[in-house]
Write a protein that holds these residues in place. Structure first.
Motif, PDB file in Angstrom:
ATOM      1  N   THR A   1      -8.067  11.693   4.920  1.00 14.27           N
ATOM      2  CA  THR A   1      -8.350  10.313   4.521  1.00 14.27           C
ATOM      3  C   THR A   1      -7.301   9.374   5.109  1.00 14.27           C
ATOM      4  O   THR A   1      -6.098   9.624   5.001  1.00 14.27           O
ATOM      5  CB  THR A   1      -8.348  10.180   2.992  1.00 14.27           C
ATOM      6  OG1 THR A   1      -9.372  11.009   2.443  1.00 14.27           O
ATOM      7  CG2 THR A   1      -8.577   8.743   2.556  1.00 14.27           C
TER       8      THR A   1
ATOM      9  N   ILE B   1      -8.009   3.461  -5.076  1.00 16.23           N
ATOM     10  CA  ILE B   1      -8.488   2.119  -5.433  1.00 16.23           C
ATOM     11  C   ILE B   1      -7.520   1.044  -4.952  1.00 16.23           C
ATOM     12  O   ILE B   1      -7.905   0.085  -4.288  1.00 16.23           O
ATOM     13  CB  ILE B   1      -8.706   1.987  -6.955  1.00 16.23           C
ATOM     14  CG1 ILE B   1      -9.776   2.971  -7.432  1.00 16.23           C
ATOM     15  CG2 ILE B   1      -9.109   0.553  -7.321  1.00 16.23           C
ATOM     16  CD1 ILE B   1      -9.998   2.985  -8.935  1.00 16.23           C
TER      17      ILE B   1
ATOM     18  N   GLU C   1     -15.091   9.311   6.019  1.00  6.51           N
ATOM     19  CA  GLU C   1     -15.081   7.874   6.281  1.00  6.51           C
ATOM     20  C   GLU C   1     -16.399   7.176   5.971  1.00  6.51           C
ATOM     21  O   GLU C   1     -16.403   5.981   5.665  1.00  6.51           O
ATOM     22  CB  GLU C   1     -14.737   7.634   7.766  1.00  6.51           C
ATOM     23  CG  GLU C   1     -13.342   8.095   8.164  1.00  6.51           C
ATOM     24  CD  GLU C   1     -12.235   7.291   7.508  1.00  6.51           C
ATOM     25  OE1 GLU C   1     -12.476   6.103   7.182  1.00  6.51           O
ATOM     26  OE2 GLU C   1     -11.149   7.848   7.307  1.00  6.51           O
TER      27      GLU C   1
ATOM     28  N   ASN D   1     -15.867   2.880  -1.864  1.00  3.23           N
ATOM     29  CA  ASN D   1     -15.576   1.673  -1.086  1.00  3.23           C
ATOM     30  C   ASN D   1     -16.846   0.893  -0.781  1.00  3.23           C
ATOM     31  O   ASN D   1     -16.863  -0.341  -0.842  1.00  3.23           O
ATOM     32  CB  ASN D   1     -14.853   2.054   0.203  1.00  3.23           C
ATOM     33  CG  ASN D   1     -13.437   2.548  -0.040  1.00  3.23           C
ATOM     34  OD1 ASN D   1     -12.802   2.157  -1.020  1.00  3.23           O
ATOM     35  ND2 ASN D   1     -12.943   3.399   0.834  1.00  3.23           N
TER      36      ASN D   1
ATOM     37  N   PHE E   1     -17.830  -0.833  -3.954  1.00  2.00           N
ATOM     38  CA  PHE E   1     -16.975  -1.997  -4.222  1.00  2.00           C
ATOM     39  C   PHE E   1     -17.435  -3.203  -3.402  1.00  2.00           C
ATOM     40  O   PHE E   1     -17.565  -4.316  -3.930  1.00  2.00           O
ATOM     41  CB  PHE E   1     -15.527  -1.663  -3.911  1.00  2.00           C
ATOM     42  CG  PHE E   1     -14.559  -2.736  -4.313  1.00  2.00           C
ATOM     43  CD1 PHE E   1     -13.971  -2.738  -5.562  1.00  2.00           C
ATOM     44  CD2 PHE E   1     -14.251  -3.774  -3.449  1.00  2.00           C
ATOM     45  CE1 PHE E   1     -13.092  -3.745  -5.940  1.00  2.00           C
ATOM     46  CE2 PHE E   1     -13.384  -4.780  -3.812  1.00  2.00           C
ATOM     47  CZ  PHE E   1     -12.802  -4.763  -5.064  1.00  2.00           C
ATOM     48  N   ASP E   2     -17.706  -2.977  -2.137  1.00  6.41           N
ATOM     49  CA  ASP E   2     -18.171  -4.078  -1.294  1.00  6.41           C
ATOM     50  C   ASP E   2     -19.538  -4.590  -1.758  1.00  6.41           C
ATOM     51  O   ASP E   2     -19.804  -5.805  -1.719  1.00  6.41           O
ATOM     52  CB  ASP E   2     -18.249  -3.628   0.161  1.00  6.41           C
ATOM     53  CG  ASP E   2     -16.873  -3.401   0.776  1.00  6.41           C
ATOM     54  OD1 ASP E   2     -15.875  -3.921   0.224  1.00  6.41           O
ATOM     55  OD2 ASP E   2     -16.784  -2.693   1.795  1.00  6.41           O
TER      56      ASP E   2
ATOM     57  N   ASN F   1      -5.934   5.577   4.948  1.00  9.22           N
ATOM     58  CA  ASN F   1      -5.961   4.368   4.130  1.00  9.22           C
ATOM     59  C   ASN F   1      -5.447   3.159   4.897  1.00  9.22           C
ATOM     60  O   ASN F   1      -4.656   3.296   5.830  1.00  9.22           O
ATOM     61  CB  ASN F   1      -5.112   4.560   2.868  1.00  9.22           C
ATOM     62  CG  ASN F   1      -5.891   5.215   1.750  1.00  9.22           C
ATOM     63  OD1 ASN F   1      -6.853   5.923   1.979  1.00  9.22           O
ATOM     64  ND2 ASN F   1      -5.452   4.978   0.523  1.00  9.22           N
TER      65      ASN F   1
ATOM     66  N   THR G   1       0.843  -1.191   0.000  1.00  7.70           N
ATOM     67  CA  THR G   1       0.000   0.000   0.000  1.00  7.70           C
ATOM     68  C   THR G   1       0.881   1.244   0.000  1.00  7.70           C
ATOM     69  O   THR G   1       2.093   1.188   0.208  1.00  7.70           O
ATOM     70  CB  THR G   1      -0.927   0.040   1.229  1.00  7.70           C
ATOM     71  OG1 THR G   1      -0.163   0.364   2.395  1.00  7.70           O
ATOM     72  CG2 THR G   1      -1.642  -1.292   1.416  1.00  7.70           C
TER      73      THR G   1
ATOM     74  N   HIS H   1      -7.201   0.009  -1.061  1.00 13.63           N
ATOM     75  CA  HIS H   1      -8.395  -0.633  -0.519  1.00 13.63           C
ATOM     76  C   HIS H   1      -8.587  -2.034  -1.107  1.00 13.63           C
ATOM     77  O   HIS H   1      -9.008  -2.961  -0.404  1.00 13.63           O
ATOM     78  CB  HIS H   1      -9.611   0.254  -0.783  1.00 13.63           C
ATOM     79  CG  HIS H   1      -9.472   1.615  -0.175  1.00 13.63           C
ATOM     80  ND1 HIS H   1      -9.778   1.882   1.134  1.00 13.63           N
ATOM     81  CD2 HIS H   1      -9.010   2.785  -0.701  1.00 13.63           C
ATOM     82  CE1 HIS H   1      -9.538   3.161   1.396  1.00 13.63           C
ATOM     83  NE2 HIS H   1      -9.060   3.725   0.298  1.00 13.63           N
TER      84      HIS H   1
ATOM     85  N   LEU I   1     -14.818   8.954  -2.015  1.00 12.10           N
ATOM     86  CA  LEU I   1     -14.107   7.698  -1.774  1.00 12.10           C
ATOM     87  C   LEU I   1     -14.862   6.751  -0.846  1.00 12.10           C
ATOM     88  O   LEU I   1     -14.934   5.544  -1.128  1.00 12.10           O
ATOM     89  CB  LEU I   1     -12.704   7.968  -1.239  1.00 12.10           C
ATOM     90  CG  LEU I   1     -11.850   6.741  -0.908  1.00 12.10           C
ATOM     91  CD1 LEU I   1     -11.696   5.824  -2.117  1.00 12.10           C
ATOM     92  CD2 LEU I   1     -10.478   7.162  -0.373  1.00 12.10           C
ATOM     93  N   PRO I   2     -15.459   7.224   0.263  1.00 10.48           N
ATOM     94  CA  PRO I   2     -16.213   6.284   1.099  1.00 10.48           C
ATOM     95  C   PRO I   2     -17.357   5.612   0.342  1.00 10.48           C
ATOM     96  O   PRO I   2     -17.663   4.438   0.596  1.00 10.48           O
ATOM     97  CB  PRO I   2     -16.733   7.164   2.241  1.00 10.48           C
ATOM     98  CG  PRO I   2     -15.811   8.325   2.279  1.00 10.48           C
ATOM     99  CD  PRO I   2     -15.416   8.568   0.857  1.00 10.48           C
TER     100      PRO I   2
ATOM    101  N   ARG J   1      -8.262  -5.748   1.055  1.00  8.21           N
ATOM    102  CA  ARG J   1      -9.314  -6.756   1.019  1.00  8.21           C
ATOM    103  C   ARG J   1      -8.797  -8.103   0.509  1.00  8.21           C
ATOM    104  O   ARG J   1      -9.557  -9.064   0.417  1.00  8.21           O
ATOM    105  CB  ARG J   1     -10.470  -6.276   0.142  1.00  8.21           C
ATOM    106  CG  ARG J   1     -11.311  -5.164   0.778  1.00  8.21           C
ATOM    107  CD  ARG J   1     -12.162  -4.451  -0.285  1.00  8.21           C
ATOM    108  NE  ARG J   1     -13.174  -3.580   0.284  1.00  8.21           N
ATOM    109  CZ  ARG J   1     -12.950  -2.354   0.746  1.00  8.21           C
ATOM    110  NH1 ARG J   1     -11.722  -1.857   0.718  1.00  8.21           N
ATOM    111  NH2 ARG J   1     -13.942  -1.620   1.232  1.00  8.21           N
TER     112      ARG J   1
END
Length: 464
Positions: free
Chosen positions: A85, A148, A460, A427, A430-431, A87, A62, A151, A423-424, A155
């Motif tokens: 932010t 991107i 967040e 994310n 994406f989930d 990360n 990262t 995160h 960004l939150p 995962r």
């Protein structure tokens, strides 16, 4: 050892956030080439089709680790991340940097002066999935590392990103005919996806069980294009504030000139100018963002893309005249009227156009205060295209209009009471995509996502 990229001319912040960056950066030394072990004992798998590959085992893939080790380029994501932010970090694994054969030389990372560069990151603890991305605008392969890559890696996904085959504001010099540079974006993302899958198979012993494509702005456009045209490569995708390219309006070639004409009149206090901006798609309430975008984004984006698809408009001149006044006439991008351009220009744009005919699941996010790609001229229009293409495509699409979101999260720093970070929400999307495609959990219906409730942290929190 680090190889430092030469310092180029720095454009204004939003131009770097949208089109690309030429700031200096530290990049890794060559530690391996081809397949074998590098100096740190890493086994470097061959990347199919790559002309050059170097690899390094890293204690943290990262940005918490790669900034210090020189395995990323912080300038490449300038303006994309909201202040504050936080990360994820602490993902051990193998990083591969390299390039595919290409004739253009705009990407100077690693001192290679070679386009079609890529980065592939392979975490030790792999969940069997892969995320592939292109950069926004005409940035380079590290642009998505904070928004991107970090995160996805946290995962457990492998991650791969490409520079799309050309970088910087002179992409029109790449290719033989108008539109070739943008068409190459399609090819390079497809090429990397195929190669990254095979590389992961060599490294882990089996191919990824699922592959997602993700991106923002110009790369959001690529997400849509890939799921329309190369669906067999992907499980699904997330499109964040994607650029819309269509043969007919609305598209960026008629939206930006309208702002270039109306905004100077608005700034001068002329009656009706505010209404003209609203009519062109720039939403009421976004006025505090207009001056910054006029100074730093609309003009450069218009001239860059117009020169790529319609070089004849300004004759032999390259990319027009910056900030030419309204009424200058032929060759001035402020006076550009896409609808009046020859059929050959519209044919070029059609070659690059989206159709809305999705063949894999897609989640689209777009901010209601986006004043680079206004939502009514981009996200809303693409959602309508998907709906009109048939029930099957519509069933594959979720569209979330993010209240108070704008094109780049960095603007939350200067306008914290107006703009929320996206960004939150990315994310969360994406989930939702992974749950949809692996567990059959249907995402919430398309809707306008309200502003964060009082007491929550907009940097967040986001609930789709």
């Amino acid at each position: 050892m680090r190889i430092v990229r030469p310092l180029g001319v720095m454009t204004a912040l939003l131009l770097t956030a949208t089109l690309g960056s030429t700031a200096a950066s530290a990049v890794p030394a060559e530690s391996a080439s081809g397949e074998g072990a590098n100096g740190a004992g890493c086994t470097v798998p061959r990347v199919p089709g790559a002309e050059k590959v170097i690899g390094a085992c890293l204690t943290d893939l990262t940005t918490a680790g790669t900034v210090g080790s020189g395995h990323t380029d912080p300038a490449d994501w300038a303006g994309l991340v909201a202040p504050g932010t936080v990360n994820p970090s602490g993902v051990k694994g193998l990083q591969l940097d390299g390039y595919f054969p290409d004739t253009s030389t705009t990407n100077t990372n690693h001192g290679w002066n070679h386009d079609s560069q890529f980065v592939i990151r392979l975490p030790e603890r792999w969940n069997g999935g892969l995320v592939v991305a292109g950069p926004p605008g005409v940035r380079e392969q590290y642009a998505n590392d904070r928004i991107i890559g970090d995160h996805a890696l946290a995962r457990g996904f492998a991650y791969a990103a490409t520079d799309k085959g050309n970088t910087g504001p002179l992409i029109h010099r790449d290719g033989i005919r108008p539109g070739d540079a943008v068409a190459e974006w399609h090819t390079r993302l497809t090429q990397l996806t195929v190669a990254a899958k095979q590389t992961a198979a060599r490294h882990y012993g089996h191919k990824p069980a699922r592959t997602y494509v993700a991106g923002t702005s110009a790369a959001g456009y690529l997400v849509r294009w890939q799921l329309e045209n190369r669906p067999g490569l992907y499980t699904g995708g997330i499109d964040w504030s994607g650029l819309l390219i269509t043969r007919d309006a609305p598209n960026i070639l008629d939206t930006a000139p309208a702002a270039l004409r109306a905004y100077p009149r608005y700034r001068a206090g002329e009656p009706g100018a505010r209404e003209a901006m609203h009519e062109a798609g720039y939403p009421a309430g976004s006025e505090p963002l207009w001056e910054f975008h006029h100074r730093s984004a609309w003009d450069a984006l218009q001239r860059t893309l117009r020169e790529e698809v319609d070089p004849g408009y300004d004759g032999a001149k390259e990319a027009g005249t910056p900030f030419c006044p309204e009424g200058t006439g032929a060759g001035c991008d402020t006076d550009y009227v896409y609808a009046d351009r020859p059929a050959t220009v519209h044919d070029t744009v059609e070659r690059l156009s989206l159709t809305g005919k999705l063949k894999r699941p897609l989640i689209t996010l777009h901010g209601t205060l986006d004043v680079l790609l206004p939502i009514t001229r981009s996200g809303d229009t693409y959602a309508d295209m998907v709906d009109e293409s048939g029930r099957h495509a519509k069933s594959l699409h979720r569209y979330y209009r993010i209240t108070a979101g704008t094109h780049t999260d960095g603007l939350h720093g200067s306008h914290p009471g107006l703009v929320r970070p996206m960004l939150p929400c990315f994310n969360a999307a994406f989930d939702a995509m992974t749950a949809w495609t692996t567990q059959g959990v249907t995402p919430p219906s398309s809707r306008t996502v309200p502003a964060p409730p009082a007491g929550s942290d907009p940097v967040e929190d986001c609930t789709l």
